[in-house]
Design an enzyme around this catalytic site. Sequence first.
Site, short mmCIF file in Angstrom:
data_model
loop_
_atom_site.label_atom_id
_atom_site.label_comp_id
_atom_site.label_asym_id
_atom_site.label_seq_id
_atom_site.Cartn_x
_atom_site.Cartn_y
_atom_site.Cartn_z
N GLY B 47 0.85 -1.24 -0.11
CA GLY B 47 0.14 -0.08 0.12
C GLY B 47 0.77 1.13 -0.08
O GLY B 47 0.50 2.30 0.33
N GLY B 49 2.25 2.51 -2.54
CA GLY B 49 2.10 3.19 -3.99
C GLY B 49 3.32 2.69 -4.97
O GLY B 49 3.26 3.47 -5.86
N THR B 51 2.75 0.04 -7.04
CA THR B 51 2.16 -0.54 -8.44
C THR B 51 1.97 0.95 -8.92
O THR B 51 2.33 0.96 -10.53
CB THR B 51 1.15 -1.24 -8.05
OG1 THR B 51 1.10 -2.24 -7.38
CG2 THR B 51 0.31 -1.49 -9.41
N GLU B 75 0.92 -9.43 -9.82
CA GLU B 75 0.11 -9.49 -8.70
C GLU B 75 -1.38 -9.13 -9.15
O GLU B 75 -2.41 -10.04 -8.83
CB GLU B 75 0.50 -8.42 -7.65
CG GLU B 75 1.31 -8.68 -6.83
CD GLU B 75 1.60 -7.46 -5.67
OE1 GLU B 75 2.02 -7.88 -4.63
OE2 GLU B 75 1.38 -6.25 -6.18
N ARG B 222 23.72 5.36 -8.67
CA ARG B 222 24.81 5.38 -8.91
C ARG B 222 25.29 6.19 -9.91
O ARG B 222 24.60 6.50 -10.93
CB ARG B 222 25.25 3.95 -9.30
CG ARG B 222 25.52 2.93 -8.12
CD ARG B 222 26.93 2.85 -8.14
NE ARG B 222 27.12 1.96 -6.90
CZ ARG B 222 27.10 0.57 -6.93
NH1 ARG B 222 27.08 -0.16 -8.08
NH2 ARG B 222 27.30 0.00 -5.83
N HIS B 226 21.87 13.31 -6.44
CA HIS B 226 20.44 13.32 -6.18
C HIS B 226 20.00 13.66 -4.61
O HIS B 226 20.89 13.75 -3.84
CB HIS B 226 19.88 11.85 -6.27
CG HIS B 226 20.27 10.80 -5.11
ND1 HIS B 226 19.95 10.72 -4.07
CD2 HIS B 226 21.60 10.06 -5.33
CE1 HIS B 226 20.54 9.82 -3.45
NE2 HIS B 226 21.61 9.31 -4.00
N THR B 289 -11.09 37.69 17.00
CA THR B 289 -10.56 38.97 16.60
C THR B 289 -10.62 39.61 15.21
O THR B 289 -10.42 40.66 14.99
CB THR B 289 -9.18 39.16 17.33
OG1 THR B 289 -8.22 37.96 16.80
CG2 THR B 289 -8.89 39.13 18.65
N GLU B 315 -10.41 25.64 8.48
CA GLU B 315 -11.43 25.64 9.61
C GLU B 315 -12.63 25.70 9.41
O GLU B 315 -13.71 24.77 10.04
CB GLU B 315 -10.93 26.98 10.45
CG GLU B 315 -11.09 26.58 12.02
CD GLU B 315 -10.62 27.91 12.75
OE1 GLU B 315 -10.05 27.32 13.86
OE2 GLU B 315 -10.93 29.01 12.46
#
Lengths: 95, 582
Positions: B47, B49, B51, B75, B222, B226, B289, B315
Amino acid sequence: MGKAYELRLYVAGKTNKSVVALENLKKLCEEHLKGEYSIEVIDLLEKPQLAEGDQIFAIPTLVKKVPEPVRKIIGDLSNEEKVLVGLDIRTKINN
Amino acid sequence: MAKSKNQLERRSTGTIPKTLTGISGLDEITLGGLPSGRPTLVCGEAGSGKTLFSIEFIVKGAMDYGEPGVFMAFEEKAEELKANVASLGFDLEQLEKDKKIRLDYVHIDRSEIEETGEYDLEGLFIRLGYAIDSIGAKRVALDTIENLFAGLNNTAVLRAEIRRLFQFLKSKGVTAVITGERGGNGLTRQGLEEYVSDCVILLDHRIINQISTRRLRVVKYRGSVHGTNEYPFLIDDEGISVLPVTSLELNHEVSTKSLPSGIAALDKMLGNSGFYKGSSILVSGTAGTGKTSIAATFANAACLRGEKCLFFAFEESPKQIIRNMRSIGLDLQKHLKEGTLEFYASRPTLYGLEMHLVAIHKAIRKSKPSVVILDPITNLITIGSVSDVKTMLVRLIDFLQAEQITVMFTALTLNNIVNEQTDEGVSSLVDAWLLIRDIESNGERNRGMYIMKSRGMKHSNQIREFVITDKGLDLVDVYLTEDGVLTGSAREARMLMAQTGEVIHAQAVSRKDRELERKRKILESKIESLRSEYESAEEELNKVYVEEALKKQIMGETINKIADLRRGDESGKEKNVNKKNK
């Protein structure tokens, strides 16, 4: 063909394993399924498009299409016991 | 051995060629994408991500970069996969028809398979090779090859074959993504990372305080520089977006243009112009306020100028804000319709801070606003620690400044140490800080506003009373008296009193004027009577003179007459008549 056992053996070229597998298969069928079987050998190097249909990933693979259920046996078929169980010719007794 | 070979390659090629993934943000972290013609391992828990990552790599390649791709699934069935990614707008069916991608589902069912003796995975190679050749694929994804281990017993064969598979992929010259399940001691359950030496990306799915955050890290790459950090990423209806937000330099452009705040009096306090474009503004204050009102006024002003504004509400819902702002005379609905205003409302607890950042980032990229409002940032603290929120905001401000977007945060201050820290933490980052405070006196609460800081502006040091009316917001001069600062009704009363005083004073002045007028009139009339008195006296005097003269004349005449009578001369008589007529 109409035989009771329709078998397909997938190979990739004439490799050692393929040759051994075909020999083993023929011997076994003659012993146990004489007259009731047909063997089709498919060389994936020649027909790679057929690999997907039968879900082939290992070589060599023996596919039993008929009778149901479809079973696959991979390897050079050197273990006779396992092949017979796999082809539903002999039910598993032990192991 | 492998290492020395790699080093050799690096030396010979300089920078290695890279393939753009098309996954938003990832190409920035990896400075150009994945290594071309080499396999990359993407690992992560169930789960996380994986795939999606691999399918997006394939689909984006086919759609955006003209590189056909093969997706080999271990899978999910092709149909399942198609259905799953349809929600992302990927039409695999069509792509497959156009020969841009090819899906191949490798079904391995242990119950159907019997192993006996020697075998290899040549079948898989042939299949893959055929798939690659049939569409001229440049990209390959294998998801997830470890499933082979679940279906087959002979791990020795599998390991050897997987090693061979990677060689095979390299020899095919395809850029491959291989996914692997996280587990065991290594990055993947089966130690796939030892076969892939070029690039390994780790996807992570962490849950802190019941809120999940997805992160991505380039473990190794390699021959390439990065980003080494963990980068949050988001999976939404457009796929994966990674956020490479930590910019390394502080060299973004600055603007001297300024944006009015929407409150004229506040602009005056800010040196008559408002906030700088591209600056960050913090509005903090206690509950009720009017922070949101200030933010909405600022947004409204931007929209009225025809600029685009993005309002992040953490909010209240957009509808609530629109309704509430209508009460102070702001019609946000209009801007919403015209498209100048956009709301982005989400519950802070919806996902983690990082994910919020990614989402904010994405929304901003998408709608390219010139003004951004975050209302309020305080709510984010419910899902992260103070330092987390601060780092998030640093990154956000960084990004916004680089994009020259003006941002206004509102923050709630409580009499609570944690939140004071937040304020301080954020306040050092922002360019301008408006503080609204309650001023309590005479059984009333009133609002006082002052500018804590405003970088690069001669801002006022005055506390102003901040009033919310149904026509908008305004700042009123605070009434300073000997009793101290007066606000609210006390101020009104004092002003009224002063007004009354003025009226009374004016009254007094006019009375005096009238008095004077009257006096002047009396004097004038006196002068008049004196003058007439003088005239009558003069007349009297004249009369005497005339009489005298007449008398003299008559006397003269009489004397003449007498003389004439004595001599008997006619002409002398006539002369005397003429004289009389004159």
